[in-house]
Design a protein around this motif. Sequence first.
Motif, PDB file in Angstrom:
ATOM      1  N   UNK A  96       0.837  -1.202   0.000  1.00  0.00           N
ATOM      2  CA  UNK A  96       0.000   0.000   0.000  1.00  0.00           C
ATOM      3  C   UNK A  96       0.873   1.254   0.000  1.00  0.00           C
ATOM      4  N   UNK A  97       1.871   1.292   0.867  1.00  0.00           N
ATOM      5  CA  UNK A  97       2.714   2.483   1.000  1.00  0.00           C
ATOM      6  C   UNK A  97       3.521   2.745  -0.271  1.00  0.00           C
ATOM      7  N   UNK A  98       4.017   1.703  -0.891  1.00  0.00           N
ATOM      8  CA  UNK A  98       4.783   1.876  -2.125  1.00  0.00           C
ATOM      9  C   UNK A  98       3.854   2.359  -3.239  1.00  0.00           C
ATOM     10  N   UNK A  99       2.697   1.754  -3.348  1.00  0.00           N
ATOM     11  CA  UNK A  99       1.742   2.114  -4.415  1.00  0.00           C
ATOM     12  C   UNK A  99       1.207   3.536  -4.259  1.00  0.00           C
ATOM     13  N   UNK A 100       0.982   3.967  -3.009  1.00  0.00           N
ATOM     14  CA  UNK A 100       0.364   5.276  -2.769  1.00  0.00           C
ATOM     15  C   UNK A 100       1.352   6.253  -2.118  1.00  0.00           C
ATOM     16  N   UNK A 101       2.579   6.241  -2.596  1.00  0.00           N
ATOM     17  CA  UNK A 101       3.606   7.137  -2.050  1.00  0.00           C
ATOM     18  C   UNK A 101       3.201   8.593  -2.119  1.00  0.00           C
ATOM     19  N   UNK A 144       4.502  -3.449  20.640  1.00  0.00           N
ATOM     20  CA  UNK A 144       3.673  -2.362  20.102  1.00  0.00           C
ATOM     21  C   UNK A 144       4.522  -1.155  19.710  1.00  0.00           C
ATOM     22  N   UNK A 145       5.560  -0.875  20.476  1.00  0.00           N
ATOM     23  CA  UNK A 145       6.466   0.234  20.133  1.00  0.00           C
ATOM     24  C   UNK A 145       7.162  -0.075  18.804  1.00  0.00           C
ATOM     25  N   UNK A 146       7.692  -1.287  18.676  1.00  0.00           N
ATOM     26  CA  UNK A 146       8.350  -1.675  17.427  1.00  0.00           C
ATOM     27  C   UNK A 146       7.381  -1.569  16.252  1.00  0.00           C
ATOM     28  N   UNK A 147       6.148  -2.004  16.451  1.00  0.00           N
ATOM     29  CA  UNK A 147       5.143  -1.948  15.388  1.00  0.00           C
ATOM     30  C   UNK A 147       4.912  -0.510  14.937  1.00  0.00           C
ATOM     31  N   UNK A 148       4.749   0.383  15.883  1.00  0.00           N
ATOM     32  CA  UNK A 148       4.487   1.783  15.554  1.00  0.00           C
ATOM     33  C   UNK A 148       5.681   2.422  14.847  1.00  0.00           C
ATOM     34  N   UNK A 149       6.879   2.136  15.330  1.00  0.00           N
ATOM     35  CA  UNK A 149       8.088   2.687  14.706  1.00  0.00           C
ATOM     36  C   UNK A 149       8.238   2.169  13.275  1.00  0.00           C
ATOM     37  N   UNK A 150       8.003   0.878  13.074  1.00  0.00           N
ATOM     38  CA  UNK A 150       8.125   0.298  11.735  1.00  0.00           C
ATOM     39  C   UNK A 150       7.082   0.900  10.800  1.00  0.00           C
ATOM     40  N   UNK A 151       5.849   1.015  11.249  1.00  0.00           N
ATOM     41  CA  UNK A 151       4.805   1.615  10.405  1.00  0.00           C
ATOM     42  C   UNK A 151       5.156   3.040  10.003  1.00  0.00           C
ATOM     43  N   UNK A 152       5.553   3.834  10.980  1.00  0.00           N
ATOM     44  CA  UNK A 152       5.911   5.225  10.687  1.00  0.00           C
ATOM     45  C   UNK A 152       7.112   5.290   9.751  1.00  0.00           C
ATOM     46  N   UNK A 153       8.064   4.411   9.969  1.00  0.00           N
ATOM     47  CA  UNK A 153       9.254   4.386   9.126  1.00  0.00           C
ATOM     48  C   UNK A 153       8.950   3.995   7.691  1.00  0.00           C
ATOM     49  N   UNK A 154       8.063   3.039   7.509  1.00  0.00           N
ATOM     50  CA  UNK A 154       7.666   2.635   6.152  1.00  0.00           C
ATOM     51  C   UNK A 154       7.025   3.819   5.439  1.00  0.00           C
ATOM     52  N   UNK A 156       7.289   7.045   6.094  1.00  0.00           N
ATOM     53  CA  UNK A 156       8.265   8.107   5.877  1.00  0.00           C
ATOM     54  C   UNK A 156       9.221   7.754   4.745  1.00  0.00           C
ATOM     55  N   UNK A 157       9.679   6.507   4.708  1.00  0.00           N
ATOM     56  CA  UNK A 157      10.605   6.088   3.644  1.00  0.00           C
ATOM     57  C   UNK A 157       9.938   6.179   2.273  1.00  0.00           C
ATOM     58  N   UNK A 158       8.673   5.808   2.190  1.00  0.00           N
ATOM     59  CA  UNK A 158       7.968   5.887   0.906  1.00  0.00           C
ATOM     60  C   UNK A 158       7.823   7.330   0.440  1.00  0.00           C
ATOM     61  N   UNK A 159       7.564   8.220   1.375  1.00  0.00           N
ATOM     62  CA  UNK A 159       7.449   9.637   1.017  1.00  0.00           C
ATOM     63  C   UNK A 159       8.814  10.214   0.655  1.00  0.00           C
ATOM     64  N   UNK A 160       9.830   9.835   1.392  1.00  0.00           N
ATOM     65  CA  UNK A 160      11.177  10.391   1.197  1.00  0.00           C
ATOM     66  C   UNK A 160      11.864   9.850  -0.055  1.00  0.00           C
ATOM     67  N   UNK A 161      11.666   8.573  -0.349  1.00  0.00           N
ATOM     68  CA  UNK A 161      12.352   7.935  -1.467  1.00  0.00           C
ATOM     69  C   UNK A 161      11.412   7.708  -2.638  1.00  0.00           C
ATOM     70  N   UNK A 162      10.724   8.754  -3.021  1.00  0.00           N
ATOM     71  CA  UNK A 162       9.738   8.669  -4.103  1.00  0.00           C
ATOM     72  C   UNK A 162      10.366   8.276  -5.439  1.00  0.00           C
ATOM     73  N   UNK A 163      11.656   8.522  -5.604  1.00  0.00           N
ATOM     74  CA  UNK A 163      12.311   8.218  -6.871  1.00  0.00           C
ATOM     75  C   UNK A 163      12.912   6.811  -6.939  1.00  0.00           C
ATOM     76  N   UNK A 164      12.877   6.069  -5.838  1.00  0.00           N
ATOM     77  CA  UNK A 164      13.408   4.706  -5.834  1.00  0.00           C
ATOM     78  C   UNK A 164      12.365   3.789  -6.483  1.00  0.00           C
ATOM     79  N   UNK A 165      12.775   2.974  -7.454  1.00  0.00           N
ATOM     80  CA  UNK A 165      11.816   2.090  -8.122  1.00  0.00           C
ATOM     81  C   UNK A 165      11.146   1.113  -7.129  1.00  0.00           C
ATOM     82  N   UNK A 166       9.888   0.805  -7.393  1.00  0.00           N
ATOM     83  CA  UNK A 166       9.113  -0.095  -6.535  1.00  0.00           C
ATOM     84  C   UNK A 166       9.846  -1.404  -6.279  1.00  0.00           C
TER      85      UNK A 166
END
Length: 185
Positions: A96-101, A144-154, A156-166
């Motif tokens: 979802x995150x990659x598709x809807x960056x 739960x902390x790890x889950x939240x950090x991973x979700x937020x990181x995914x 953020x990475x999708x928004x930040x690395x918009x030019x990286x191929x899927x």
Amino acid sequence: MLVGMARAVPETHGEILAAAARRFAVTGYKGTSLQDIAREVGCSKAAVLYHFANKETLLAELMAPAIAVFQALDERMAGHTGPDAQRVAAEGFVDLAVRFRREIALLRGEFADLLQQPAFAHIQQISERLIAAFAGHSDRPAARIAALVVLAGIAEACAEFADVPDEELRPALLAVARRALEPTD
């Protein structure tokens, strides 16, 4: 039409959506007015309001495809527990995150505020179920902390690395998620 006059009504509904997406990306949802969108399209604010009841309605339509995929992920996660829940949640959310960056980038920094709007209220419950699945339905705070950090990181990475191929971004995100999430067995 008189020469020099702005167009009264945009040619397409899509022109307004595209202009709104561009404006939201530059100045954020809160920082963008309907007048800003109208100016970018080359029409009046009334013309924008002809197509959309308000700014919230415009955003809801922009986000509708991503929300539909998010709801489908929520349905796929139902009934899964432990490592299986983590796998389904991680793979589905990364896809979802990659598709809807672009949509994720539009909401950067404003997600919590947007969840307060009626059109997006149901997203909060799905987000909570996603966090629980990422945590393997564990009650341990560390999971739960790890889950939240991973979700937020995914996100953020999708928004930040918009030019990286899927095909490069997806496996990198899944590898990070697998390393960061604790086994729940």
